[in-house]
Enzyme design. Sequence first.
Site, PDB file in Angstrom:
ATOM      1  N   ASP C  17       0.772  -1.164   0.005  1.00 39.99           N
ATOM      2  CA  ASP C  17      -0.002  -0.043   0.075  1.00 39.99           C
ATOM      3  C   ASP C  17       1.071   1.431   0.064  1.00 39.99           C
ATOM      4  OD1 ASP C  17       0.959   0.567   2.507  1.00 39.99           O
ATOM      5  OD2 ASP C  17      -0.649  -0.665   3.480  1.00 39.99           O
ATOM      6  N   MET C  18       0.221   2.422  -0.052  1.00 42.48           N
ATOM      7  CA  MET C  18       1.044   3.687  -0.129  1.00 42.48           C
ATOM      8  C   MET C  18       1.973   3.825   1.069  1.00 42.48           C
ATOM      9  SD  MET C  18      -2.151   6.411   0.428  1.00 42.48           S
ATOM     10  CE  MET C  18      -1.062   8.044   0.764  1.00 42.48           C
TER      11      MET C  18
END
Lengths: 153, 153, 153, 153
Positions: C17-18
């Site tokens: 994920d980010m």
Amino acid sequence: MPYEFKAVRRVEFSETDMAGIVHFSNFFRYMETAEHAFYRSLGFSVTLNDFDPPLGFPRVHAACDYKKPLRFEDLLEIHILVKEKRSRVLNYLFRFNKLPREGSADEPTLVATGVLTVVCVAHDRNGKMEAVSIPADLANKIEIAPIELLQVS
Amino acid sequence: MPYEFKAVRRVEFSETDMAGIVHFSNFFRYMETAEHAFYRSLGFSVTLNDFDPPLGFPRVHAACDYKKPLRFEDLLEIHILVKEKRSRVLNYLFRFNKLPREGSADEPTLVATGVLTVVCVAHDRNGKMEAVSIPADLANKIEIAPIELLQVS
Amino acid sequence: MPYEFKAVRRVEFSETDMAGIVHFSNFFRYMETAEHAFYRSLGFSVTLNDFDPPLGFPRVHAACDYKKPLRFEDLLEIHILVKEKRSRVLNYLFRFNKLPREGSADEPTLVATGVLTVVCVAHDRNGKMEAVSIPADLANKIEIAPIELLQVS
Amino acid sequence: MPYEFKAVRRVEFSETDMAGIVHFSNFFRYMETAEHAFYRSLGFSVTLNDFDPPLGFPRVHAACDYKKPLRFEDLLEIHILVKEKRSRVLNYLFRFNKLPREGSADEPTLVATGVLTVVCVAHDRNGKMEAVSIPADLANKIEIAPIELLQVS
């Protein structure tokens, strides 16, 4: 052979949907799995963290044609081939083959084909992306597959 | 207007990847979100459980062109348009628009376009699928979008 | 040893994920990957299609404790152990170990632990589920892991 | 009321699995959906980009108890409650309620409960994380839910 790579994986339960088959969006994840394994086979990681500024390969086009259903626990071969190589862009072709169960004499079955176009970008400090040339160290290791391998029936 | 539908959703954290943007495979999930919401807006569920044998709409082709990055908490409008209608096949066009933040005077930004081709199938008791005509109750409610709406720049 | 199994997989880009690490929800998918590979190692598929009515193993409890971040391309060993076996219920313990890079002399690193409780159910023709005894053919092949292996530090 | 938030979403096709129900791992994504919507309702984004160094909220514990199946197109209410607040740690309780179909007089059905423990960390320039105090601006807006709301039957 720096124009292709074959990755094999078994379909997982969480990749299926209520229709009992692999959800169509997962074929795009499978494409990326083979693409990254291809880079690793050439000694590169897609994150290319060694470069300054850091590089990445965002996708500009992705497509998939679905021919047969793929199901839980099927053995899937993801065959990636380099279709086109430009200074900043790579274009890949994929064949998705369902492999026969262990001990079976069946032939692999083509369940889908796909394409993926990626562009090399540099990330500046503010997160902005700019298209740049693929690093020579990587570009020089990749070549275009023979034309007869790129036919899609 | 039975040729289009607009669904809005906010990008979730789990849809991003380590590049800090929405993973490209999720745009295919977004397409399906809008497609199913379109059916619901017509009074149908995509599972079409009321039919015997049960019907489904597997995908035979899906493609996406990515123009701008989409990020966490961005508001996304998914605009689905009917591009083609045949007896057993529907072909959709999608525009993905990032909506301006609440209170902003910015215009929506086109971040991607997509296409999706689905075929109507009946499932027999053994799970086999056979292409069949789209039920008239549904087909009659869907029409092709005006040509000027189907231009992709 | 019918009380444990070790599955190995490489972390994929789409699982991050980010924040730059594996999204926490994916550890639950990893648990299931090892669980199903464990059944296969015993000669069973989790879908248990050979039984009439068809059986399944829905989850009634799942939990995970996260100790270290796991990143793209890390090699992950998912170690599943049978913690408890009752007539209708199996309770598993998981250890997630990040394996050292090839050629490294590093030790594996424990990045997370987990638990999963599954119950055996039969699906009737209307899709209703009812808890039933685990088939003897499967239950007899599974035993509880030695207590010293079930300690979680 | 800064101790709870309710997010509503409709179950999507891609969230189901071949058992015909929502895959259990997706409940953890639903938890995060409600958590982030809760922060937004307080005027904060979970990315907390305004802080230097940047902050994040990695998960250290997550658990879910599944009571009833959740299916495609079901309307789901995700109810998040603050269970515990410490200087660096927040502990949440979740109730997942399936809402009745529009026009139905049915009551909501509790399909699952969950917990999530997150810790506030600062990311240094090398990506290392260190636990730090939750910023006062955020911490001061969050309070613990009344005890009677935190009972899980």
